[in-house]
Design an enzyme around this catalytic site. Sequence first.
Site, mmCIF file in Angstrom:
data_model
loop_
_atom_site.group_PDB
_atom_site.id
_atom_site.type_symbol
_atom_site.label_atom_id
_atom_site.label_comp_id
_atom_site.label_asym_id
_atom_site.label_seq_id
_atom_site.Cartn_x
_atom_site.Cartn_y
_atom_site.Cartn_z
ATOM 1 C CE LYS A 198 43.438 12.055 -26.951
ATOM 2 N NZ LYS A 198 44.313 11.643 -25.835
ATOM 3 C CE LYS A 251 41.025 14.675 -25.021
ATOM 4 N NZ LYS A 251 42.296 14.442 -24.448
#
Length: 330
Positions: A198, A251
Amino acid sequence: MTQTFNLPIRPRRLRANAAMRRMVRETHLSPADFIYPIFVRHGEGIRQPIPSMPGIAQLSVDEAVKEAGTARALGIPAVILFGIPAEKDPIGLENFAADGIVQQATHAIKKAHPDLLVVTDVCLCEYTDHGHCGIVHGTEISNDETLEVLQRVALSHARAGADIVAPSGMMDGMVGAIRAILDEYNFTGVSILSYAVKYASSYYGPFRDAADGAPKFGDRKTHQMDYGNAREARREVELDLAEGADMIMVKPALAYLDIIRQTADHCPVPVAAYNVSGEYAMVKAAAEKGWLDEKKVVLETLTAIKRAGADIILTYHALDAARWLDSFNE
Ligand code: PBG
Ligand code: ZN
């Protein structure tokens, strides 16, 4: 008379008509690929629109159950829940309360739709008054104190009936800590979808409005990854796999298709990609202005994320895309 050149290979032959193109397409999108995010809040009969995410709203539990039913009817296998608590405090007490908003919604959705998978986001930022993803001392996030809270949160989600917990806080050791507590309490069947890779991204902007979870000071750069780094993503994946992650998430998605590809190439477990709020907002804004064909752009984008290697796509477009896929035949 036009001259016919001697071209032994003519790639255009396989693009000549829709049936041929459909037959030779390498990547097919399906509603089964999607996880649909739902924002849940307290109250009843509430659909509070999120201005920066047209079409998406904060839903009370009763409305969330309906929305989950719509997803299920469209063939979408899972929803992921984000909670907006009644009150915030330094630890985020509602995050692990048995009657917390996510716990209530999980219970209600599983009761109404037992075969729909409920994924829960496990982090602190929507619940803490400072908006950080961990326990804060001064301006520092204490990693290991945060792990204890994450354990409580994951356990309470499992108790509410979650099928999959998805730790998103990028704390070191979060997957191992959560696996340990789940197993200790006999939730060996609850899976972990780790937000392993992330990035500290400005594409989360609209989400922070939606979930009211922006940090009140500083940023998330001491835990989320630097967007200049790709090799570091391998290390994050390896660690989370070693700690017992069942699935790995990358992400955001669009500016990170190379990272999705790289992860899929060396990762033995399913790879998910999060088509985040900012990516959604850009498409919606351009479509509202008539500058893009929303349907075509969304299907192209989601197919590209899958082509890059994602087995699973978390997307706010999931309901629309699932409807459009019925007639998708270009
Ligand atoms: C919370 C969380 C965030 C997102 C998912 N979980 C926000 C953040 O890290 O700041 C972003 C999702 C999106 O932008 O759609 N940890
Ligand atoms: Zn967070």
